[in-house]
Design a protein around this motif. Structure first.
Motif, PDB file in Angstrom:
ATOM      1  N   VAL A   4      14.992  71.266   7.437  1.00 49.10           N
ATOM      2  CA  VAL A   4      13.550  71.099   7.371  1.00 49.10           C
ATOM      3  C   VAL A   4      13.046  71.514   5.991  1.00 49.10           C
ATOM      4  O   VAL A   4      13.230  72.648   5.568  1.00 49.10           O
ATOM      5  N   TYR A   9       7.546  63.812   8.854  1.00 46.58           N
ATOM      6  CA  TYR A   9       9.009  63.941   8.791  1.00 46.58           C
ATOM      7  C   TYR A   9       9.650  62.706   9.422  1.00 46.58           C
ATOM      8  O   TYR A   9       9.599  62.527  10.636  1.00 46.58           O
ATOM      9  N   VAL A  30      11.962  70.615  13.828  1.00 42.02           N
ATOM     10  CA  VAL A  30      10.814  70.310  12.981  1.00 42.02           C
ATOM     11  C   VAL A  30       9.529  70.794  13.646  1.00 42.02           C
ATOM     12  O   VAL A  30       8.685  71.447  13.008  1.00 42.02           O
TER      13      VAL A  30
END
Length: 254
Positions: free
Chosen positions: A5, A16, A135
């Motif tokens: 991450v 993302y 995430v």
């Protein structure tokens, strides 16, 4: 998995992208206000939950939470996650509630899949699942708490405690945790954002500001105490005097 991450990217509010089908939206405070704070964190908690979080529910369905993997548990929980709930994070293409279990013929690995068309299939395997939850946990400062019972007695105790906690939480009226944070920061000396600008901040960046402001104030108090002679500086860990040190981002709602 946390090392995959890019926290700097998250800080600036970048989404993302995992693959051409799955992109995790990096929410702003405005996103949370628009969808509703209660609904937002409920969906988040379901997406990032682990078996230990729902011992009683699993136990009532003849499943020991210690004998089911996080990924298998996600497959169960996903049945209640419709696009109406998850679009804030994934858009409307993915429908977790319609995903089915299958086997990847290349690896014989258990996967969740959703057929979009004759040529398009969304596949979530254990690796992609781990990226998704890591995430989301990184953005929201979530640290999963794994609980293991070594005896049958302790197992039953933990199940009943979980049942009691869930029942108690269901009866408590919802209270915003963001409102007092936003109010405090808006009135904090040196915090140079207007109310509208706060709405536009990525959630990750805003929570970082909350923690960083607290860190700076506590560090300043320590330094002033050392300089004034009220505190013995030789007994203080020097890292606690560094304003620029890395901080964790935690959120009780999640």
């Amino acid at each position: 998995m946390n090392d995959i991450v890019d926290t700097l990217s998250l800080y600036f509010g970048d989404d993302y992208k995992i693959n051409k089908y799955i992109t995790i939206h990096n929410p702003t405070i405005d996103d949370i206000v628009r969808i509703g704070e209660q609904k937002y964190f409920r969906t988040l908690s379901l997406l990032t939950a682990i078996p230990s979080d729902m011992k009683a529910m699993l136990w009532d369905n003849k499943i020991n939470w210690m004998e089911i993997s996080d990924f298998e548990f996600f497959g169960l929980i996903s049945k209640v996650l419709t696009p109406k709930d998850t679009s804030i994070f994934f858009g409307k293409t993915i429908d977790f509630s319609k995903m089915k279990w299958g086997t990847d013929k290349r690896t014989d690995e258990l996967v969740l899949f959703q057929i979009i068309s004759n040529e398009d299939v969304i596949i979530i395997d254990k690796f992609i699942y781990s990226i998704i939850v890591n995430v989301l946990r990184k953005i929201h400062g979530i640290k999963p708490k794994v609980e293991i019972a070594g005896t049958k007695t302790l197992t039953k105790i933990l199940v009943e405690l979980n049942r009691s906690d869930i029942e108690k939480a269901s009866k408590e009226p919802f209270k915003s945790s963001l409102l007092p944070l936003i109010s405090t920061m808006l009135n904090m000396e040196g915090f140079n954002y207007t109310l509208q600008q706060i709405r536009e901040l990525p959630y990750y960046a805003f929570m970082d500001a909350v923690k960083r402001t607290s860190l700076i104030k506590s560090t300043s108090a320590l330094l002033n105490g050392c300089y004034s002679g009220w505190i013995d500086g030789s007994k203080i860990d020097k890292k606690n005097l560094n304003w620029f040190r890395e901080i964790g981002i935690n959120n009780d709602n999640s």
